[in-house]
Enzyme design. Structure first.
Site, PDB file in Angstrom:
ATOM      1  CG  HIS A 127      25.160  47.812  17.665  1.00 57.28           C
ATOM      2  ND1 HIS A 127      24.903  47.125  16.499  1.00 57.28           N
ATOM      3  CD2 HIS A 127      25.781  46.946  18.494  1.00 57.28           C
ATOM      4  CE1 HIS A 127      25.352  45.877  16.629  1.00 57.28           C
ATOM      5  NE2 HIS A 127      25.885  45.747  17.822  1.00 57.28           N
ATOM      6  CE  LYS A 183      25.525  42.980  20.189  1.00 56.40           C
ATOM      7  NZ  LYS A 183      26.850  43.095  19.541  1.00 56.40           N
TER       8      LYS A 183
END
Length: 245
Positions: free
Chosen positions: A131, A158
């Site tokens: 992230h 991700k």
């Protein structure tokens, strides 16, 4: 209800919703009734990180037959985990038998091998995540991140970064062209469309909100479902099949 592995085996996007421990029984019932594909259990949101408390909060989702993803997000990547790495690894190990998948950050190098090993021992899926709440790194840097996550043992990778404009979205979309088994999200107002259109390019899971603590640019669950039903015939067909079941 289909398992997470079964759902991921197809090419139909999944819609996840994140939950804490405020009303686990009510949240599990609502998620089941609304047809949530995946309940992300944000353990770092919990009032207590005592394993017994966490397992009590996990139980209603398991009883409802919902696929579950356990996330104990580090503060370094936008989470609220208050403890140290040893405590976080122990908690991942405690919940592993009761969930379907875990999400652990690539940056959590101290516990990443242990989380992956525990998941393999329990036959659970591993999402290795990255992230960036400020920017979208360039394509070369993101490719290196994806490849490091795969090398670390990810079943799914991700990538969630702040999108500042079309250029960032092109970089993120390129990951979906180059790699399989990806979850790719552009955060922020400029990235909101990625939460609907990236799943059409193969991003396996998109995240939405039913209350809780929405991430930047995250759409409500009902709106996410409506838009995916509009643009993804496969998703709409699966929703209809679920309603009829």
């Amino acid at each position: 209800m289909a398992t997470l592995r079964e759902r991921l085996a197809g090419e139909v996007p999944l819609v996840a919703v994140s939950f804490g421990d405020d009303d686990a029984e009510g949240d599990a019932a609502r998620a089941r009734a609304l047809g949530v594909d995946l309940a992300e259990l944000r353990i770092d949101w919990h009032r207590s990180t005592d394993p017994a408390h966490v397992l009590r909060a996990v139980a209603p989702f398991r009883a409802a037959g919902l696929p579950t993803l356990a996330t104990i997000r580090s503060k370094a990547e936008g989470g609220y985990w208050p403890g140290d790495d040893a405590q976080r690894l122990a908690l991942f190990e405690a919940v592993m038998p009761e969930i379907d998948a875990v999400d652990v950050e690539l940056s959590s190098a101290a516990i990443l091998p242990g989380v992956v090993a525990a998941a393999r021992a329990a036959d659970r899926l591993v999402i290795v995540s990255y992230h960036d709440f400020d920017t979208t790194p360039d394509e070369t840097a993101l490719r290196a991140t994806v490849e490091a996550a795969v090398a670390a043992g990810a079943d799914l990778v991700k990538i969630s970064t702040m999108a500042r404009g079309p250029g960032d979205l092109r970089v993120l979309a390129g990951l979906l062209v180059r790699y399989d088994s990806m979850i790719v999200i552009g955060m922020g107002a400029e990235g909101a469309g990625s939460r609907v259109f990236f799943p059409l390019l193969g991003s396996r899971i998109t995240y939405s909100a039913i209350g809780g603590r929405p991430a930047p640019g995250q759409l409500p669950f009902a709106e996410t479902v409506r838009l995916l039903e509009t643009f993804s015939p496969r998703y709409a067909e699966r929703r209809r099949a679920g309603d009829a079941a």
